[in-house]
Enzyme design. Structure first.
Site, PDB file in Angstrom:
ATOM      1  N   ASP A   1       0.798  -1.233   0.000  1.00 48.36           N
ATOM      2  CA  ASP A   1       0.000   0.000   0.000  1.00 48.36           C
ATOM      3  C   ASP A   1       0.823   1.271   0.000  1.00 48.36           C
ATOM      4  OD1 ASP A   1       1.148  -0.091   2.483  1.00 48.36           O
ATOM      5  OD2 ASP A   1      -0.670  -0.718   3.521  1.00 48.36           O
TER       6      ASP A   1
ATOM      7  N   GLU B   1      -0.111  -8.982  -1.197  1.00 50.01           N
ATOM      8  CA  GLU B   1      -0.639  -8.442   0.066  1.00 50.01           C
ATOM      9  C   GLU B   1      -1.872  -7.568  -0.227  1.00 50.01           C
ATOM     10  OE1 GLU B   1       1.052  -5.505   3.212  1.00 50.01           O
ATOM     11  OE2 GLU B   1       2.018  -7.405   3.657  1.00 50.01           O
TER      12      GLU B   1
ATOM     13  N   GLU C   1      -1.940   5.121   3.024  1.00 51.10           N
ATOM     14  CA  GLU C   1      -1.927   3.711   2.623  1.00 51.10           C
ATOM     15  C   GLU C   1      -3.319   3.144   2.323  1.00 51.10           C
ATOM     16  OE1 GLU C   1      -0.202   5.003   5.104  1.00 51.10           O
ATOM     17  OE2 GLU C   1       1.896   4.496   4.777  1.00 51.10           O
TER      18      GLU C   1
ATOM     19  N   HIS D   1       6.892   5.407  12.947  1.00 53.19           N
ATOM     20  CA  HIS D   1       7.252   6.240  11.795  1.00 53.19           C
ATOM     21  C   HIS D   1       6.063   6.712  10.976  1.00 53.19           C
ATOM     22  CE1 HIS D   1       6.196   3.328   8.683  1.00 53.19           C
ATOM     23  NE2 HIS D   1       6.628   2.406   9.518  1.00 53.19           N
TER      24      HIS D   1
ATOM     25  N   ARG E   1       3.077   8.245   8.856  1.00 53.06           N
ATOM     26  CA  ARG E   1       2.779   9.650   8.555  1.00 53.06           C
ATOM     27  C   ARG E   1       1.697  10.216   9.457  1.00 53.06           C
ATOM     28  NH1 ARG E   1       4.561  12.135   3.427  1.00 53.06           N
ATOM     29  NH2 ARG E   1       6.025  10.637   2.621  1.00 53.06           N
TER      30      ARG E   1
ATOM     31  N   HIS F   1      13.567   5.537  12.274  1.00 57.01           N
ATOM     32  CA  HIS F   1      13.356   5.738  10.826  1.00 57.01           C
ATOM     33  C   HIS F   1      14.101   6.998  10.373  1.00 57.01           C
ATOM     34  CE1 HIS F   1      11.203   6.575   7.095  1.00 57.01           C
ATOM     35  NE2 HIS F   1      10.539   5.430   7.190  1.00 57.01           N
TER      36      HIS F   1
HETATM   37  C1  UD1 Z   1       6.855   4.826   3.478  1.00 55.60           C
HETATM   38  C2  UD1 Z   1       5.448   4.389   3.061  1.00 55.60           C
HETATM   39  C3  UD1 Z   1       4.764   3.665   4.192  1.00 55.60           C
HETATM   40  C4  UD1 Z   1       5.631   2.540   4.727  1.00 55.60           C
HETATM   41  C5  UD1 Z   1       6.998   3.076   5.087  1.00 55.60           C
HETATM   42  C6  UD1 Z   1       7.889   1.951   5.519  1.00 55.60           C
HETATM   43  C7  UD1 Z   1       4.263   5.864   1.545  1.00 55.60           C
HETATM   44  C8  UD1 Z   1       3.452   7.076   1.402  1.00 55.60           C
HETATM   45  N1  UD1 Z   1       4.681   5.553   2.780  1.00 55.60           N
HETATM   46  O1  UD1 Z   1       6.692   5.799   4.500  1.00 55.60           O
HETATM   47  O2  UD1 Z   1       3.540   3.115   3.736  1.00 55.60           O
HETATM   48  O3  UD1 Z   1       5.034   2.026   5.893  1.00 55.60           O
HETATM   49  O4  UD1 Z   1       7.576   3.707   3.942  1.00 55.60           O
HETATM   50  O5  UD1 Z   1       9.017   2.405   6.168  1.00 55.60           O
HETATM   51  O6  UD1 Z   1       4.529   5.211   0.568  1.00 55.60           O
HETATM   52  N2  UD1 Z   1      14.352   8.496   4.299  1.00 55.60           N
HETATM   53  C9  UD1 Z   1      15.702   8.463   4.154  1.00 55.60           C
HETATM   54  N3  UD1 Z   1      16.285   7.280   3.796  1.00 55.60           N
HETATM   55  C10 UD1 Z   1      15.578   6.151   3.590  1.00 55.60           C
HETATM   56  C11 UD1 Z   1      14.195   6.200   3.771  1.00 55.60           C
HETATM   57  C12 UD1 Z   1      13.598   7.378   4.112  1.00 55.60           C
HETATM   58  O7  UD1 Z   1      16.376   9.456   4.326  1.00 55.60           O
HETATM   59  O8  UD1 Z   1      16.167   5.113   3.265  1.00 55.60           O
HETATM   60  C13 UD1 Z   1      13.697   9.778   4.690  1.00 55.60           C
HETATM   61  C14 UD1 Z   1      13.647  10.773   3.540  1.00 55.60           C
HETATM   62  O9  UD1 Z   1      13.849  12.052   4.057  1.00 55.60           O
HETATM   63  C15 UD1 Z   1      12.209  10.636   3.043  1.00 55.60           C
HETATM   64  C16 UD1 Z   1      11.482  10.372   4.343  1.00 55.60           C
HETATM   65  O10 UD1 Z   1      12.359   9.531   5.074  1.00 55.60           O
HETATM   66  O11 UD1 Z   1      11.778  11.790   2.363  1.00 55.60           O
HETATM   67  C17 UD1 Z   1      10.123   9.757   4.218  1.00 55.60           C
HETATM   68  O12 UD1 Z   1      10.132   8.627   3.367  1.00 55.60           O
HETATM   69  P1  UD1 Z   1       8.748   8.184   2.647  1.00 55.60           P
HETATM   70  O13 UD1 Z   1       9.000   6.967   1.841  1.00 55.60           O
HETATM   71  O14 UD1 Z   1       8.142   9.327   1.949  1.00 55.60           O
HETATM   72  O15 UD1 Z   1       7.773   7.882   3.852  1.00 55.60           O
HETATM   73  P2  UD1 Z   1       7.832   6.774   4.953  1.00 55.60           P
HETATM   74  O16 UD1 Z   1       7.329   7.393   6.214  1.00 55.60           O
HETATM   75  O17 UD1 Z   1       9.136   6.100   4.968  1.00 55.60           O
HETATM   76  N1  UDP Z   2      12.729  -3.377  10.034  1.00 55.29           N
HETATM   77  C1  UDP Z   2      14.083  -3.394   9.763  1.00 55.29           C
HETATM   78  N2  UDP Z   2      14.917  -2.547  10.427  1.00 55.29           N
HETATM   79  C2  UDP Z   2      14.453  -1.664  11.350  1.00 55.29           C
HETATM   80  C3  UDP Z   2      13.059  -1.627  11.612  1.00 55.29           C
HETATM   81  C4  UDP Z   2      12.231  -2.491  10.917  1.00 55.29           C
HETATM   82  O1  UDP Z   2      14.540  -4.188   8.948  1.00 55.29           O
HETATM   83  O2  UDP Z   2      15.254  -0.944  11.896  1.00 55.29           O
HETATM   84  C5  UDP Z   2      11.837  -4.293   9.308  1.00 55.29           C
HETATM   85  C6  UDP Z   2      10.829  -5.032  10.145  1.00 55.29           C
HETATM   86  O3  UDP Z   2      11.348  -6.245  10.619  1.00 55.29           O
HETATM   87  C7  UDP Z   2       9.698  -5.259   9.165  1.00 55.29           C
HETATM   88  C8  UDP Z   2       9.775  -4.079   8.257  1.00 55.29           C
HETATM   89  O4  UDP Z   2      11.040  -3.507   8.456  1.00 55.29           O
HETATM   90  O5  UDP Z   2       9.927  -6.411   8.376  1.00 55.29           O
HETATM   91  C9  UDP Z   2       8.705  -3.109   8.578  1.00 55.29           C
HETATM   92  O6  UDP Z   2       8.960  -1.929   7.895  1.00 55.29           O
HETATM   93  P1  UDP Z   2       8.340  -0.548   8.275  1.00 55.29           P
HETATM   94  O7  UDP Z   2       7.980  -0.537   9.705  1.00 55.29           O
HETATM   95  O8  UDP Z   2       9.286   0.458   7.785  1.00 55.29           O
HETATM   96  O9  UDP Z   2       7.064  -0.481   7.330  1.00 55.29           O
HETATM   97  P2  UDP Z   2       5.565  -1.002   7.446  1.00 55.29           P
HETATM   98  O10 UDP Z   2       5.592  -2.462   7.687  1.00 55.29           O
HETATM   99  O11 UDP Z   2       4.950  -0.234   8.548  1.00 55.29           O
HETATM  100  O12 UDP Z   2       4.948  -0.650   6.148  1.00 55.29           O
END
Ligand code: UD1
Ligand code: UDP
Length: 751
Positions: free
Chosen positions: A468, A490, A504, A580, A582, A613
């Site tokens: 999602d 999923e 999501e 983490h 949103r 995160h």
């Molecule tokens: C995204 C997904 C969410 C998922 C989550 C898993 C969307 C809208 N959200 O949210 O569904 O649960 O990933 O973690 O698709 N950033 C870094 N390095 C990284 C990753 C993120 O610097 O490797 C920072 C960046 O500043 C980025 C911000 O995190 O702009 C947010 O990342 P984003 O993918 O937009 O949202 P998530 O909260 O990670």
């Molecule tokens: N995870 C990871 N490292 C971390 C925190 C989480 O590898 O420091 C793994 C966790 O085991 C799970 C997945 O990331 O498999 C969950 O990801 P996240 O919480 O970012 O996204 P969501 O599942 O909420 O979409």
């Protein structure tokens, strides 16, 4: 022409070609050493993998070797129309212009060379040509007298010609094999014109070397490219083409001398002219790159890179043939020339966009029962998608009847790379779209554009997306736009609250509308889809692929190599926590962190491990509230194998993550969900997961209960696994094979 002259040309061609074929792999290695790598970081770039970009060095050296052998060892006549051409002047200019290109390619300064430095280099190189003796001496305008130019005018026009052609070839270098192939076609046309024109030996040797070098280079540069020629290559090419066309036409004191090279090079020249006009009309700087070039337009029309390049080759060939015909039959010239400009102008207009939709293929399910290979493309971009798609990639790769294509959007960067490294999977494409503090709109538009382009190149039979995220939604849309089937891994999770989780819930609903085949982790997810009138035959209950991943990652004798985890006293109660989402950013995350602070301070037998995160909005709050508390460990995101084993060795989990709600129950760890609802009610029903929201008091109360009340703890810590038996990937692959007619047997649902 004498036999010996033909032989000289052939030898030059062969030496240049062989040298280039041999040298190009070295240029690729050198590119990695000196950092001359093109990262696809903006939408102008049509390629999707990092790409070495100094391939042009190979044909430059090939050109130098072959021509020098001829000029120094084979006694080639160096006069052109009684002027003694100083070849060293030409070579000096070639070296200067190539160095300028090379410096730009290796990013000698962060933003590339300043336009003024590049222009200065090009002018300097053009002056070297003038010194060598090659010049435009006459301008002949039809129906007017022929103008012999005075020295100053002649030099200025010559420099303008060299700089103009150089930049035109440079701008054309935007698709695999485009600038190289178009130049090769133009060179071939020039060779024919020169031979018919009885041109001098020097330009004939030079064009033979150019053609040899370009043909040697094209196999490496044609789509899918292994290297780009880079500015080093396109600068040199433009410069040399400008020089040889002057030398080759020196004998012709008519309108033809000017017009034939312009027609031969019409494609790059007019594309550049139109680019300049476009930018001026839009009030932009003429140096500002855009995505309006002919090759971009063709790709935007729905042509693959390869098709667009072939169309442009054809156009270049038409111009070449036209120039040759023009030379032989003068009557055509005025009408024909104007006609060509009209065609080019027509191609530039937006009208052509109307054809865009018509170009799409019909959506049909091909049947592969005859043994053809099924092309399955997986698109994902965040950590959790990767964790759940990697086991599926491994399963797909086991099947001989399937070609697997992996495309990363890199919505996450570091957190995604950690997973790809852990599972040792290399992607075929990487769109590299992540920006700090990115907006949902940025993610959607970059994924939509990028994935669309890759679908045009790869033409998969099905695109698989996961869950999602915004990557998921936009990739599904790009596949739909291309009339390619979509499989949703999923599928069917719901909260029925549009804004929670945000975005999501809406993403997965949109994907449900788009998808053609659904892989629901649980019976409950399947029922959600049925309520939305999805055809039951298209839904498969497969389990969640995260359980397949867990089977390979968790080991009882796992040893941590993370310094904080090595120091951790596992005899204490370890709380693994993440937050983490949103919808939790801001106030809710503050409350969560305040609650964790209170729990940690009240229980010195507790150690909280919180991999934070990388979202700056999460980092700021977590550090502001929790820094300096001795039994709270804020660490960077952990690599997935370490994470799974840490959960396995923890006492309990507090999280707002989706994936962790699936993992912890199967490892027998109680989970407090830091959200107001969950789309994963199965483990709540089973009693191992409790939704506690983001209110500070409630979180503290529920956590304290688990820490102090052994009855409560025992009740929640029984291992239960509503999310599968670890064979989800096999079920998904079999379902896809059944859908496409490879197998006749429908795979059984997970019970
Ligand atoms: C995204 C997904 C969410 C998922 C989550 C898993 C969307 C809208 N959200 O949210 O569904 O649960 O990933 O973690 O698709 N950033 C870094 N390095 C990284 C990753 C993120 O610097 O490797 C920072 C960046 O500043 C980025 C911000 O995190 O702009 C947010 O990342 P984003 O993918 O937009 O949202 P998530 O909260 O990670
Ligand atoms: N995870 C990871 N490292 C971390 C925190 C989480 O590898 O420091 C793994 C966790 O085991 C799970 C997945 O990331 O498999 C969950 O990801 P996240 O919480 O970012 O996204 P969501 O599942 O909420 O979409």
């Amino acid at each position: 022409m004498s036999a010996i002259e033909w032989l000289n040309m052939l030898m030059t061609f062969v030496i240049a070609c062989v040298a280039t074929v041999i040298l190009t792999p070295f240029s690729i290695r050198l590119a990695y050493k000196v950092g001359a790598i093109d990262i696809p970081k903006d939408e102008r770039r049509v390629h999707s993998k990092p790409m070495p970009r100094i391939g042009g060095l190979s044909f430059i050296i090939g050109f130098f070797i072959s021509t020098l052998i001829m000029f120094l060892l084979c006694n080639i006549d160096r006069t052109v129309e009684s002027i003694d051409v100083n070849i060293w002047g030409f070579y000096l200019g070639a070296v200067i212009i190539s160095i300028i290109g090379f410096l730009d390619d290796i990013n000698v300064s962060e933003k590339g060379l300043k336009p003024i430095v590049k222009l200065g280099g090009q002018i300097l190189a053009a002056i070297c040509i003038v010194i060598s003796g090659a010049r435009i001496m006459y301008i002949n305008i039809p129906f007017l007298e022929m103008y012999g130019l005075n020295d100053v005018l002649s030099i200025i026009i010559t420099i303008g010609w060299v700089v103009g052609v150089t930049n035109a070839i440079n701008l054309l270098d935007g698709l695999d094999g485009l600038a190289g192939g178009v130049s090769a076609i133009s060179v071939l046309s020039l060779i024919i014109i020169f031979v018919l024109n009885g041109s001098a030996a020097i330009p004939l040797i030079m064009v033979s070397a150019l053609l040899g070098g370009l043909l040697g280079f094209l196999p490496y540069n044609f789509n899918p490219a292994k290297t780009f020629m880079g500015d080093v290559g396109s600068n040199f090419l433009g410069y040399t083409l400008a020089a040889v066309s002057m030398l080759g036409m020196a004998k012709t004191y008519t309108f033809m001398a000017i017009i034939l090279p312009v027609i031969v090079l019409a494609l790059p020249i007019f594309d550049t002219l139109f680019a300049i006009i476009r930018r001026v009309v839009h009030g932009k700087s003429i140096m500002e790159a855009d995505r309006g070039h002919l090759h971009h337009r063709l790709v935007d029309l729905g042509l693959s890179q390869r098709q667009a390049v072939l169309v442009l080759y054809a156009i270049a060939a038409i111009f070449g043939i036209f120039a040759i015909v023009l030379m032989e039959s003068a009557a055509w010239k005025a009408i024909g020339f104007i006609g060509i400009i009209c065609i080019l102008a027509l191609l530039e207009t937006k009208n052509i966009q109307i054809r865009k939709r018509k170009g799409l293929p019909k959506a049909t399910v091909k049947n592969f029962s005859d043994g053809g290979k099924l092309r399955v493309m997986l698109v994902f971009g965040t950590r959790p998608e990767a964790i759940k798609m990697c086991p599926l990639i491994k399963e797909l790769k086991k099947r001989d009847d399937i070609v697997t294509i992996v495309c990363l959007t890199a919505q996450h960067r570091e957190m995604l790379d950690q997973v790809m490294d852990a599972f040792q999977i290399k992607a075929d494409y990487d769109l590299n779209i992540m920006k700090s503090k990115q907006t949902l709109t940025h993610i959607t538009s970059s994924v939509l554009n990028g994935v669309y382009d890759i679908i045009q190149i790869e033409r998969p039979d099905i695109v698989l997306v996961h869950g999602d995220t915004t990557t998921t939604m936009a990739a599904a849309q790009a596949a739909f736009d291309s009339k390619v089937r979509v499989g949703h891994v999923e599928a069917g999770l719901r909260t029925y609250d549009k804004y929670s989780p945000y975005p999501e819930e809406m993403n997965r609903k949109i994907v449900t509308q788009i998808a053609d085949i659904f892989f629901a982790p649980t019976e409950n997810n399947k029922n959600n889809l049925l309520k939305e009138n999805i055809d039951e035959n298209l839904i498969y209950v497969t389990g969640n692929t995260v359980i397949d991943a867990l089977k390979t990652t968790v080991k009882d004798d796992f040893e941590f190599d993370h310094p904080v985890l090595q120091e951790l006293d596992f005899n204490k109660k370890i709380i693994f926590m993440t937050a983490h989402r949103r919808e939790n950013l801001g106030e809710p995350l503050h409350h969560i962190c305040e609650a964790v602070k209170e729990i940690a301070e009240a229980n010195d037998d507790v150690e909280v491990v919180y991999p934070v995160h990388l979202n700056p909005a999460v980092q700021e709050v977590a550090h502001e509230v929790l820094d300096g508390i001795p039994n709270v460990h804020l660490i960077e995101p952990l690599e997935v194998i370490t994470t799974h084993n840490l959960i396995n060795k923890s006492y309990m989990v507090m999280t707002d993550s989706g994936g962790i709600q699936e993992e912890a129950p199967s490892l027998g760890k109680p989970v407090l969900v830091l959200r107001n609802e969950t789309e994963r009610p199965e483990a709540v029903t089973a009693g191992t997961v409790k939704v506690v929201g983001t209110d500070k008091e409630t979180i503290v109360r529920e956590a304290t209960k688990l820490l102090t009340d052994s009855y409560e703890y025992e009740k929640m810590s029984k291992a239960t696994n509503p999310y599968g038996d670890g064979n989800s990937c096999d079920r998904i692959v079999e379902a896809i094979r059944y859908y496409f007619g490879i197998t006749k047997k429908r795979v059984k649902d997970l019970k």
